[in-house]
Design a protein around this motif. Structure first.
Motif, PDB file in Angstrom:
ATOM      1  N   ASP A  91       1.148  40.013  18.690  1.00  0.00           N
ATOM      2  CA  ASP A  91       2.189  39.299  19.424  1.00  0.00           C
ATOM      3  C   ASP A  91       3.564  39.953  19.357  1.00  0.00           C
ATOM      4  O   ASP A  91       4.441  39.630  20.161  1.00  0.00           O
ATOM      5  CB  ASP A  91       2.301  37.854  18.917  1.00  0.00           C
ATOM      6  CG  ASP A  91       1.040  37.056  19.191  1.00  0.00           C
ATOM      7  OD1 ASP A  91       0.343  37.357  20.181  1.00  0.00           O
ATOM      8  OD2 ASP A  91       0.753  36.139  18.407  1.00  0.00           O
ATOM      9  N   VAL A  92       3.767  40.851  18.389  1.00  0.00           N
ATOM     10  CA  VAL A  92       5.074  41.491  18.222  1.00  0.00           C
ATOM     11  C   VAL A  92       4.900  42.960  17.867  1.00  0.00           C
ATOM     12  O   VAL A  92       3.870  43.370  17.336  1.00  0.00           O
ATOM     13  CB  VAL A  92       5.926  40.807  17.123  1.00  0.00           C
ATOM     14  CG1 VAL A  92       6.322  39.393  17.521  1.00  0.00           C
ATOM     15  CG2 VAL A  92       5.220  40.821  15.785  1.00  0.00           C
TER      16      VAL A  92
ATOM     17  N   THR B 286       9.117  46.671  15.222  1.00  0.00           N
ATOM     18  CA  THR B 286      10.566  46.465  15.253  1.00  0.00           C
ATOM     19  C   THR B 286      10.904  44.993  15.451  1.00  0.00           C
ATOM     20  O   THR B 286      11.819  44.464  14.821  1.00  0.00           O
ATOM     21  CB  THR B 286      11.204  47.325  16.368  1.00  0.00           C
ATOM     22  OG1 THR B 286      10.842  48.689  16.134  1.00  0.00           O
ATOM     23  CG2 THR B 286      12.709  47.201  16.380  1.00  0.00           C
ATOM     24  N   GLN B 287      10.161  44.322  16.307  1.00  0.00           N
ATOM     25  CA  GLN B 287      10.373  42.882  16.493  1.00  0.00           C
ATOM     26  C   GLN B 287      10.054  42.134  15.205  1.00  0.00           C
ATOM     27  O   GLN B 287      10.790  41.226  14.814  1.00  0.00           O
ATOM     28  CB  GLN B 287       9.510  42.361  17.641  1.00  0.00           C
ATOM     29  CG  GLN B 287       9.943  42.848  19.008  1.00  0.00           C
ATOM     30  CD  GLN B 287       8.950  42.485  20.098  1.00  0.00           C
ATOM     31  OE1 GLN B 287       7.842  42.018  19.841  1.00  0.00           O
ATOM     32  NE2 GLN B 287       9.337  42.714  21.340  1.00  0.00           N
ATOM     33  N   PHE B 288       8.988  42.528  14.537  1.00  0.00           N
ATOM     34  CA  PHE B 288       8.626  41.866  13.288  1.00  0.00           C
ATOM     35  C   PHE B 288       9.703  42.082  12.222  1.00  0.00           C
ATOM     36  O   PHE B 288      10.084  41.145  11.517  1.00  0.00           O
ATOM     37  CB  PHE B 288       7.263  42.356  12.778  1.00  0.00           C
ATOM     38  CG  PHE B 288       6.808  41.646  11.537  1.00  0.00           C
ATOM     39  CD1 PHE B 288       6.438  40.310  11.585  1.00  0.00           C
ATOM     40  CD2 PHE B 288       6.769  42.293  10.326  1.00  0.00           C
ATOM     41  CE1 PHE B 288       6.042  39.631  10.438  1.00  0.00           C
ATOM     42  CE2 PHE B 288       6.377  41.636   9.172  1.00  0.00           C
ATOM     43  CZ  PHE B 288       6.009  40.308   9.233  1.00  0.00           C
ATOM     44  N   ALA B 289      10.202  43.301  12.118  1.00  0.00           N
ATOM     45  CA  ALA B 289      11.269  43.579  11.158  1.00  0.00           C
ATOM     46  C   ALA B 289      12.490  42.714  11.438  1.00  0.00           C
ATOM     47  O   ALA B 289      13.129  42.196  10.519  1.00  0.00           O
ATOM     48  CB  ALA B 289      11.646  45.063  11.210  1.00  0.00           C
TER      49      ALA B 289
ATOM     50  N   LYS C  70      12.818  35.362  24.691  1.00  0.00           N
ATOM     51  CA  LYS C  70      11.875  34.955  25.746  1.00  0.00           C
ATOM     52  C   LYS C  70      10.564  34.435  25.163  1.00  0.00           C
ATOM     53  O   LYS C  70       9.916  33.579  25.761  1.00  0.00           O
ATOM     54  CB  LYS C  70      11.598  36.119  26.698  1.00  0.00           C
ATOM     55  CG  LYS C  70      12.756  36.414  27.625  1.00  0.00           C
ATOM     56  CD  LYS C  70      12.440  37.580  28.546  1.00  0.00           C
ATOM     57  CE  LYS C  70      13.626  37.884  29.450  1.00  0.00           C
ATOM     58  NZ  LYS C  70      13.394  39.084  30.288  1.00  0.00           N
ATOM     59  N   LYS C  71      10.182  34.929  23.995  1.00  0.00           N
ATOM     60  CA  LYS C  71       8.969  34.453  23.316  1.00  0.00           C
ATOM     61  C   LYS C  71       9.206  33.148  22.576  1.00  0.00           C
ATOM     62  O   LYS C  71       8.274  32.559  22.034  1.00  0.00           O
ATOM     63  CB  LYS C  71       8.460  35.510  22.330  1.00  0.00           C
ATOM     64  CG  LYS C  71       7.923  36.754  22.998  1.00  0.00           C
ATOM     65  CD  LYS C  71       7.455  37.769  21.960  1.00  0.00           C
ATOM     66  CE  LYS C  71       6.965  39.022  22.654  1.00  0.00           C
ATOM     67  NZ  LYS C  71       6.316  39.947  21.725  1.00  0.00           N
ATOM     68  N   GLY C  72      10.467  32.719  22.514  1.00  0.00           N
ATOM     69  CA  GLY C  72      10.802  31.473  21.832  1.00  0.00           C
ATOM     70  C   GLY C  72      10.885  31.589  20.324  1.00  0.00           C
ATOM     71  O   GLY C  72      10.888  30.572  19.620  1.00  0.00           O
TER      72      GLY C  72
ATOM     73  N   PHE D 173       6.153  31.440  12.692  1.00  0.00           N
ATOM     74  CA  PHE D 173       5.476  32.703  12.995  1.00  0.00           C
ATOM     75  C   PHE D 173       5.628  33.690  11.835  1.00  0.00           C
ATOM     76  O   PHE D 173       4.657  34.302  11.403  1.00  0.00           O
ATOM     77  CB  PHE D 173       6.020  33.309  14.294  1.00  0.00           C
ATOM     78  CG  PHE D 173       5.394  34.641  14.626  1.00  0.00           C
ATOM     79  CD1 PHE D 173       4.199  34.689  15.317  1.00  0.00           C
ATOM     80  CD2 PHE D 173       5.979  35.828  14.217  1.00  0.00           C
ATOM     81  CE1 PHE D 173       3.602  35.914  15.604  1.00  0.00           C
ATOM     82  CE2 PHE D 173       5.401  37.055  14.495  1.00  0.00           C
ATOM     83  CZ  PHE D 173       4.208  37.093  15.198  1.00  0.00           C
ATOM     84  N   VAL D 174       6.855  33.854  11.350  1.00  0.00           N
ATOM     85  CA  VAL D 174       7.113  34.801  10.262  1.00  0.00           C
ATOM     86  C   VAL D 174       6.319  34.404   9.021  1.00  0.00           C
ATOM     87  O   VAL D 174       5.658  35.244   8.397  1.00  0.00           O
ATOM     88  CB  VAL D 174       8.616  34.887   9.927  1.00  0.00           C
ATOM     89  CG1 VAL D 174       8.849  35.684   8.657  1.00  0.00           C
ATOM     90  CG2 VAL D 174       9.383  35.502  11.068  1.00  0.00           C
TER      91      VAL D 174
END
Length: 147
Positions: free
Chosen positions: A43-44, A47-50, A86-88, A113-114
């Motif tokens: 889903d990520v 870089t988005q996860f970081a 945008k993914k909320g 999510f995290v």
């Protein structure tokens, strides 16, 4: 002395072995890690996860500061923030202390999510380094941090 004599201090081009070069090996290791990450956390991006993890750890912060903490330039940070919004998973709002600043924070969905993804992220790291001993992993991380 002739102008055509070679510099005795310059390396011999025939001694250059691509597979022994740091950049090549780092790229291969990064490709392996990215494949493992993409399979585990679809889903990520890394870089988005970081970005999400840093917000989880530190809470609300300016978009500029967030980018610096996750080692992104301003344009990349803006793109990552836009996609995560945008993914909320995150929200942004004008700073109350500096109207030029945009503050970023996790949404409740982003926080969930995290928390759910962190165990998977540990597994990704373990799979990436699965051919190394615990001591080698520790040494590798220490050496990479010095670069």
């Amino acid at each position: 002395m002739s102008d055509t004599t070679s510099d005795t201090n310059s390396p011999d081009p025939s001694a250059y072995v691509l597979e022994d070069q740091i950049g090549f090996l780092l790229r291969l290791a990064n490709q392996r890690h990215l494949e493992i990450f993409a399979a585990a956390l679809q889903d990520v991006t890394p870089t988005q996860f970081a970005t999400l993890v840093k917000l989880h750890q530190l809470g609300v912060m300016s978009q500029n500061h967030l980018g610096r903490l996750v080692a992104m330039d301003a344009a990349t940070t803006n793109g990552v923030v836009t996609r995560l919004r945008k993914k909320g998973l995150i929200q942004t709002q004008a700073s109350t202390s500096d109207l030029r600043r945009l503050d970023v924070s996790l949404t409740a969905e982003g926080e969930a999510f995290v928390l759910a993804a962190i165990p998977t992220a540990f597994e990704v790291s373990a799979k990436t380094t699965s051919t190394l001993t615990a001591r080698e992993v520790s040494q590798l991380l220490a050496l990479l941090a010095k670069l």
